[in-house]
Design an enzyme around this catalytic site. Sequence first.
Site, PDB file in Angstrom:
ATOM      1  N   SER A  29      47.572 103.523  47.356  1.00  0.00           N
ATOM      2  CA  SER A  29      48.830 103.586  46.611  1.00  0.00           C
ATOM      3  C   SER A  29      49.319 105.014  46.445  1.00  0.00           C
ATOM      4  O   SER A  29      50.518 105.296  46.614  1.00  0.00           O
ATOM      5  CB  SER A  29      48.647 102.928  45.239  1.00  0.00           C
ATOM      6  OG  SER A  29      47.604 103.565  44.507  1.00  0.00           O
ATOM      7  N   MET A  30      48.421 105.958  46.135  1.00  0.00           N
ATOM      8  CA  MET A  30      48.829 107.349  45.960  1.00  0.00           C
ATOM      9  C   MET A  30      49.297 107.951  47.272  1.00  0.00           C
ATOM     10  O   MET A  30      50.311 108.655  47.325  1.00  0.00           O
ATOM     11  CB  MET A  30      47.668 108.161  45.394  1.00  0.00           C
ATOM     12  CG  MET A  30      48.016 109.605  45.086  1.00  0.00           C
ATOM     13  SD  MET A  30      48.932 109.806  43.557  1.00  0.00           S
ATOM     14  CE  MET A  30      47.600 109.778  42.363  1.00  0.00           C
ATOM     15  N   SER A  31      48.594 107.669  48.351  1.00  0.00           N
ATOM     16  CA  SER A  31      48.997 108.186  49.660  1.00  0.00           C
ATOM     17  C   SER A  31      50.326 107.585  50.098  1.00  0.00           C
ATOM     18  O   SER A  31      51.169 108.279  50.681  1.00  0.00           O
ATOM     19  CB  SER A  31      47.914 107.881  50.698  1.00  0.00           C
ATOM     20  OG  SER A  31      46.692 108.504  50.359  1.00  0.00           O
TER      21      SER A  31
ATOM     22  N   SER B  89      49.481 111.011  30.265  1.00  0.00           N
ATOM     23  CA  SER B  89      49.276 111.436  31.653  1.00  0.00           C
ATOM     24  C   SER B  89      49.263 112.949  31.759  1.00  0.00           C
ATOM     25  O   SER B  89      49.767 113.663  30.884  1.00  0.00           O
ATOM     26  CB  SER B  89      50.378 110.871  32.556  1.00  0.00           C
ATOM     27  OG  SER B  89      50.327 109.474  32.600  1.00  0.00           O
TER      28      SER B  89
ATOM     29  N   GLY C  56      44.725 109.091  54.052  1.00  0.00           N
ATOM     30  CA  GLY C  56      44.544 107.980  53.136  1.00  0.00           C
ATOM     31  C   GLY C  56      45.749 107.055  53.222  1.00  0.00           C
ATOM     32  O   GLY C  56      46.854 107.484  53.602  1.00  0.00           O
TER      33      GLY C  56
ATOM     34  N   GLN D  26      48.313 101.371  38.315  1.00  0.00           N
ATOM     35  CA  GLN D  26      46.866 101.468  38.165  1.00  0.00           C
ATOM     36  C   GLN D  26      46.359 100.519  37.078  1.00  0.00           C
ATOM     37  O   GLN D  26      45.269  99.949  37.205  1.00  0.00           O
ATOM     38  CB  GLN D  26      46.502 102.923  37.859  1.00  0.00           C
ATOM     39  CG  GLN D  26      46.801 103.848  39.027  1.00  0.00           C
ATOM     40  CD  GLN D  26      46.876 105.314  38.637  1.00  0.00           C
ATOM     41  OE1 GLN D  26      47.210 105.650  37.499  1.00  0.00           O
ATOM     42  NE2 GLN D  26      46.606 106.195  39.584  1.00  0.00           N
TER      43      GLN D  26
ATOM     44  N   THR E  74      41.575 106.238  37.090  1.00  0.00           N
ATOM     45  CA  THR E  74      42.664 106.899  37.799  1.00  0.00           C
ATOM     46  C   THR E  74      42.186 108.279  38.233  1.00  0.00           C
ATOM     47  O   THR E  74      41.020 108.617  38.088  1.00  0.00           O
ATOM     48  CB  THR E  74      43.911 107.021  36.899  1.00  0.00           C
ATOM     49  OG1 THR E  74      43.661 108.015  35.888  1.00  0.00           O
ATOM     50  CG2 THR E  74      44.236 105.700  36.224  1.00  0.00           C
ATOM     51  N   CYS E  75      43.121 109.090  38.744  1.00  0.00           N
ATOM     52  CA  CYS E  75      42.751 110.433  39.179  1.00  0.00           C
ATOM     53  C   CYS E  75      42.228 111.288  38.030  1.00  0.00           C
ATOM     54  O   CYS E  75      41.417 112.181  38.245  1.00  0.00           O
ATOM     55  CB  CYS E  75      43.961 111.134  39.800  1.00  0.00           C
ATOM     56  SG  CYS E  75      44.449 110.468  41.393  1.00  0.00           S
TER      57      CYS E  75
ATOM     58  N   GLU F 154      55.095 110.106  33.854  1.00  0.00           N
ATOM     59  CA  GLU F 154      54.935 109.562  35.203  1.00  0.00           C
ATOM     60  C   GLU F 154      54.657 108.061  35.116  1.00  0.00           C
ATOM     61  O   GLU F 154      53.994 107.585  34.194  1.00  0.00           O
ATOM     62  CB  GLU F 154      53.826 110.304  35.969  1.00  0.00           C
ATOM     63  CG  GLU F 154      52.446 110.203  35.356  1.00  0.00           C
ATOM     64  CD  GLU F 154      51.624 109.092  35.974  1.00  0.00           C
ATOM     65  OE1 GLU F 154      52.069 108.502  36.966  1.00  0.00           O
ATOM     66  OE2 GLU F 154      50.546 108.805  35.428  1.00  0.00           O
TER      67      GLU F 154
END
Length: 567
Positions: free
Chosen positions: A195-197, A109, A192, A120, A49-50, A114
């Site tokens: 999914s995040m975008s 997280s 982008g 993810q 993940t990020c 979140e």
Amino acid sequence: MSLLVVGLSHRSAPVSVLERASLSADAQFKLLQDTVAAEPATEAGVLATCNRIELYADVDKFHAGVAELSTLLAQHSGVGLEELTPYLYVHYEDRAVHHLFSVACGLDSMVVGEGQVLGQIKDSLARAQEGHTAGRLLNDLFQQALRVGKRAHSETGIDRAGQSLVTFGLEQLAAGRDVTGWARGKRALVIGAGSMSSLAAATLARAGVAEIVVANRTFDRAERLAQILAENGDPDIVSRAVPMESVPAELTRADVAVSCTGATGLVLTAEAVATAVEGRTGTPAALAEDRSAPADVRPLPPTSVGTDDGCPLDLSTVQQGFSVMGEAAVAGMDAATLEQHAAWAAGPATGRREAARRPAAVDAELITALAATAATVGRIPERRRPEPAPVPVRPEPVLFLLDLAMPRDVDAAAHRLAGVRLVDIESLAEASADAPMAADVDQVRRIVSDEVAAFGAAQRAAHITPTVVALRAMAADVVAGEIARLDGRLPGLDDKHRAEITQTVRRVVDKLLHAPTVRVKQLAAEPGGAGYADALRTLFDLDQETVASVSRAEDSTETNAQNRGPA
């Protein structure tokens, strides 16, 4: 169960290390393949993940597994093992299950609570299933993690403890103002289409922006996201797609830009951001000055006090850190000594370190001027370091940047550009460090503990099932053999009586095995119950290969069913 996880996250490593260790989709797939090819591991899954990179595996040896998984992470991330090792954490068996369930609930997280991490985890399971690296253990584990995460969000108020990174990032951009009020009417650029975008675009749409422009390297994906926004969002919000080549021009028009791509290099350089600001304001977006030291205090050369032969100064009284050649060293000196010092400074460099010496002509002129002043007032007054000049207030931002990518999409130097406010993963980590914890977190922790215990019991019970099945199969073979012998002794036995005798014998065997097999499953489900399967095999002299074949058949059936897709 021999579940092992080796990883690093925002809790164990600085963002700079996480950024360098990030894995592309291709690198993740290759890591999975290499992990199951390694000797200690039979199954593998990657959760990237990020703010975390974790490698899960079913291993038969703990220490060999830790060494192998750590080495593989280093090889595929490109960060040397020696550099990476101090930031790695290791969880084994029940602790590994507890860790993943906590991650699924949002407890681990960057922004507590979140829910995006559930998506993810689902993607990670799908990737392992696609690569055929997830067997029964990892399928069960990740499927159960998804269910635990959903339960935590549905049964508690963990959502109130935090938000998604997108929401939290927008709150940081708004600097304490209401996000809806801050965003209303703004033009947004989303770079982008993952999914995040997509989440960022949907969040901006709900906040009431006037326009959303989506840019992506694959234009079709950008068009698809823009179309979804148009169909499901506010009809007053304009949404459109542009190719990546149009980002510089669109950045000139945008008020806020969110970037989250899989690029390995920068998507927005500091120069590109500065050009966009200049295009909006007509004024160059210069880098803010470094005000760590007052601007009007000149840096002095390295000291040579105590090493300059022939200097007329009393070196023992000169403050350490100043050059005996400079103005600070001669402060308070009378006119006669000043003249001697001027002659010494203008003289040959013998006995003085060249690295510590300023040009003689400059020093001579300076000291001669000081001597003239001293002749008038008697002494040179000591200079005091001036008070630091006040730092000018930076202008209000005209461009807001939210960088949610790992590695980063936006050059960190953009932080220093006037007219720009940049929030990235690193600044989000700092901002979230003191975020308040909701009371519901305790309830989620209890849920996690209960689910870990239940999962462990189910896995231990499942471990003994092949042995129980093999025992019942052996009993059935014994019954069949005795009925065959009966047929040989009583060849005239009619079918009705043969069936009745067969059924009776089977009932006797079933009743004899029922209580022991039920009880052994209960005992095996308890902590430390793994040895009951070995006891059964020993007591009934069960063939190990028969048990293994039953286990392989069950694993194959369950895995094929689970590989049709995660829940």
